[in-house]
Design a protein around this motif. Structure first.
Motif, PDB file in Angstrom:
ATOM      1  N   GLU A   1      -3.396 -11.911  -6.696  1.00 22.67           N
ATOM      2  CA  GLU A   1      -2.614 -10.684  -6.902  1.00 22.67           C
ATOM      3  C   GLU A   1      -1.350 -10.944  -7.723  1.00 22.67           C
ATOM      4  O   GLU A   1      -0.807 -12.055  -7.718  1.00 22.67           O
ATOM      5  CB  GLU A   1      -2.238 -10.051  -5.557  1.00 22.67           C
TER       6      GLU A   1
ATOM      7  N   TYR B   1      -7.474   0.675   4.626  1.00 21.24           N
ATOM      8  CA  TYR B   1      -6.874   1.973   4.342  1.00 21.24           C
ATOM      9  C   TYR B   1      -6.603   2.779   5.616  1.00 21.24           C
ATOM     10  O   TYR B   1      -5.503   3.311   5.810  1.00 21.24           O
ATOM     11  CB  TYR B   1      -7.765   2.784   3.403  1.00 21.24           C
TER      12      TYR B   1
ATOM     13  N   LYS C   1       2.487   2.178  -3.203  1.00 22.56           N
ATOM     14  CA  LYS C   1       1.521   2.536  -4.258  1.00 22.56           C
ATOM     15  C   LYS C   1       1.255   1.388  -5.218  1.00 22.56           C
ATOM     16  O   LYS C   1       0.936   1.590  -6.401  1.00 22.56           O
ATOM     17  CB  LYS C   1       2.013   3.761  -5.051  1.00 22.56           C
ATOM     18  N   TYR C   2       1.372   0.166  -4.712  1.00 20.48           N
ATOM     19  CA  TYR C   2       1.047  -1.009  -5.525  1.00 20.48           C
ATOM     20  C   TYR C   2      -0.437  -0.977  -5.901  1.00 20.48           C
ATOM     21  O   TYR C   2      -1.289  -0.594  -5.086  1.00 20.48           O
ATOM     22  CB  TYR C   2       1.379  -2.277  -4.730  1.00 20.48           C
ATOM     23  N   SER C   3      -0.739  -1.380  -7.108  1.00 24.09           N
ATOM     24  CA  SER C   3      -2.122  -1.371  -7.579  1.00 24.09           C
ATOM     25  C   SER C   3      -2.761  -2.743  -7.318  1.00 24.09           C
ATOM     26  O   SER C   3      -2.549  -3.704  -8.063  1.00 24.09           O
ATOM     27  CB  SER C   3      -2.164  -1.045  -9.080  1.00 24.09           C
ATOM     28  N   PHE C   4      -3.523  -2.825  -6.240  1.00 21.55           N
ATOM     29  CA  PHE C   4      -4.194  -4.074  -5.880  1.00 21.55           C
ATOM     30  C   PHE C   4      -5.325  -4.373  -6.862  1.00 21.55           C
ATOM     31  O   PHE C   4      -6.084  -3.481  -7.240  1.00 21.55           O
ATOM     32  CB  PHE C   4      -4.798  -3.970  -4.477  1.00 21.55           C
ATOM     33  N   LYS C   5      -5.452  -5.645  -7.258  1.00 16.35           N
ATOM     34  CA  LYS C   5      -6.630  -6.059  -8.013  1.00 16.35           C
ATOM     35  C   LYS C   5      -7.871  -5.954  -7.132  1.00 16.35           C
ATOM     36  O   LYS C   5      -8.926  -5.511  -7.573  1.00 16.35           O
ATOM     37  CB  LYS C   5      -6.467  -7.498  -8.500  1.00 16.35           C
TER      38      LYS C   5
ATOM     39  N   HIS D   1       0.831  -1.204   0.000  1.00 16.07           N
ATOM     40  CA  HIS D   1       0.000   0.000   0.000  1.00 16.07           C
ATOM     41  C   HIS D   1       0.862   1.248   0.000  1.00 16.07           C
ATOM     42  O   HIS D   1       0.608   2.195  -0.767  1.00 16.07           O
ATOM     43  CB  HIS D   1      -0.931  -0.017   1.207  1.00 16.07           C
TER      44      HIS D   1
ATOM     45  N   ARG E   1      -8.789  -4.000  -3.997  1.00 21.03           N
ATOM     46  CA  ARG E   1      -8.294  -2.913  -3.166  1.00 21.03           C
ATOM     47  C   ARG E   1      -8.654  -3.121  -1.692  1.00 21.03           C
ATOM     48  O   ARG E   1      -9.805  -3.430  -1.377  1.00 21.03           O
ATOM     49  CB  ARG E   1      -8.853  -1.578  -3.666  1.00 21.03           C
TER      50      ARG E   1
END
Length: 433
Positions: free
Chosen positions: A300, A270, A259-263, A256, A265
């Protein structure tokens, strides 16, 4: 609403495998059980990941909390009925604090707290005094009643006798979880003669004490607790699942921040990842939500998060060997370098885990965690500390036992190409044949 008219028209009961029946006559207790914050405890296991080792350990914080309430109710209403020491408000205070003592536990609570540095007792107090259904129910007793219940949980309430019923070296909380956990894990280690203990418990000034004639029942309780910790709570297979669980949470938090783009989220995480967790966010968390993410994160792109979630979901746990930090740190450093050379991240796949317990302690004033000792009431009215009378308890009193193990994914090591020089060295250092 006054305290005196807060009785139910008819007694309510819960059928319970440990206490047979749990009796409710006070409307405030019945109303507290119905709150959303208390019902949430149905969705949080009492023993976290222990079900990976003992498949029956699926019981919840909900039924444990009811059990603690019932023990306190029996002590106050049955055992102490001819020895009045509490007014009606303090009687309700004991019952409510017993019922709500675990209200702030989160999903897989101890692992969750370890990773994110939260304290379930602080959340318990926050739920009790915050904008919650529980708070509204407690205010029906009096406006300052929620504050008093929170003070009992925080161990700051003026009447220490009330606190000792719920939090001491022999209290309703421990008595219930030992018996309940033994029942659901299918072992006999946690069984002790609670009926005898309840017959010999007495109020004495600011603490509960035990008639000396019941010393052997108290000894049995101490030894049951000792055995349960090392045979159940610190079982190395359970600890392996907790290691993987904590590593999943650490990995997700790191991704997180990177800034990894989670499939999928991590919406529910958060505020946790950003250290902005509110009470409203917290009470929405339970283990079904956590499992949703672990199930989804198997897909992921991040190989580590995907692998760890797959392991946890499907019980493909790490293996372990005994580890002595005082003698084997050089070995750990060598293994760390070999894991890196083999392309296995040691941060997530080479983990030292330590378990430690102090089964009983006499009073040590000034210690960070002061433990009030168990006192025996002698026939002449004198109080004597338990370990001074019991050779069995004296043998373990003040002696902290610690165990260290090194966890690793044996399957991942076995799947390394045979030409990798690191593979054989790793296996030799870990004694893998």
């Amino acid at each position: 609403m006054t305290i005196s008219n807060q009785k139910l028209n008819e007694e309510k009961v819960f059928k319970d495998p440990v206490h047979s029946y749990i009796h409710v006559n006070d409307s405030v207790i019945w109303d507290l059980v119905a709150t959303s914050e208390f019902q949430r405890l149905r969705r949080i296991r009492q023993l976290g990941t222990t079900y990976f080792t003992f498949h029956g350990a699926e019981h919840s914080r909900f039924n444990h909390s009811l059990g603690v309430y019932e023990i306190v109710r029996r002590i106050i209403d049955d055992v102490f009925k001819d020895k009045p020491f509490l007014n009606e408000e303090e009687r309700l205070l004991c019952l409510c604090a017993a019922l709500l003592h675990d209200l702030g536990h989160g999903p897989f609570s101890h692992s969750f707290e370890k990773v994110f540095h939260y304290d379930h007792e602080e959340f318990t107090q926050a739920i009790i005094v915050g904008d919650t259904e529980v708070n509204c129910v407690l205010k029906n007793v009096s406006n300052d009643f929620p504050k008093k219940v929170a003070e009992v949980i925080a161990k700051t309430y003026k009447n220490k006798l009330v606190i000792s019923l719920i939090s001491s070296q022999i209290d309703a909380d421990r008595m219930d979880y030992l018996l309940r956990d033994a029942y659901y894990t299918g072992v006999s280690y946690g069984n002790f003669d609670m009926e005898r203990i309840l017959r010999v418990i007495r109020p004495h000034e600011d603490q509960v004490v035990f008639k000396s004639s019941g010393m052997h029942a108290v000894e049995d309780y101490i030894m049951s607790r000792y055995q349960m910790y090392w045979q159940i709570y610190f079982h190395p297979v359970t600890r392996s699942s907790e290691v993987i669980l904590t590593k999943i949470l650490h990995r997700a938090k790191r991704l997180h921040h990177e800034k990894y783009s989670f499939k999928t989220r991590p919406i529910h995480f958060y505020s946790i990842f950003e250290d902005k967790l509110t009470l409203q966010d917290y009470v929405k968390l339970d283990e079904s939500i956590i499992f949703f993410y672990f199930q989804a994160w198997q897909e992921e792109e991040d190989a580590i998060l995907s692998d760890l979630c797959r392991r946890f979901t499907n019980r493909n746990l790490f293996k372990y060997v005994e580890f002595d930090p005082s003698m084997q740190m050089m070995k750990l450093m060598e293994l760390t370098n070999l894991f890196k050379e083999a392309g296995i991240d040691p941060t997530y796949y080479l983990v030292v885990d330590s378990s430690s317990d102090l089964p009983y302690d006499f009073y040590r004033p000034g210690e960070e965690e002061e433990r009030l000792p168990i006192h025996l009431l002698m026939p002449n009215g004198e109080l004597r500390e338990l370990s001074r009378q019991s050779e069995i308890v004296d043998a373990i009193s003040g002696k902290r036992r610690t165990d260290h193990k090194l966890y690793f994914p044996q399957d991942m090591i076995e799947n390394l190409p045979p030409e990798r020089l690191a593979k054989q060295k790793i296996k030799e250092l870990l004694y893998i044949s």
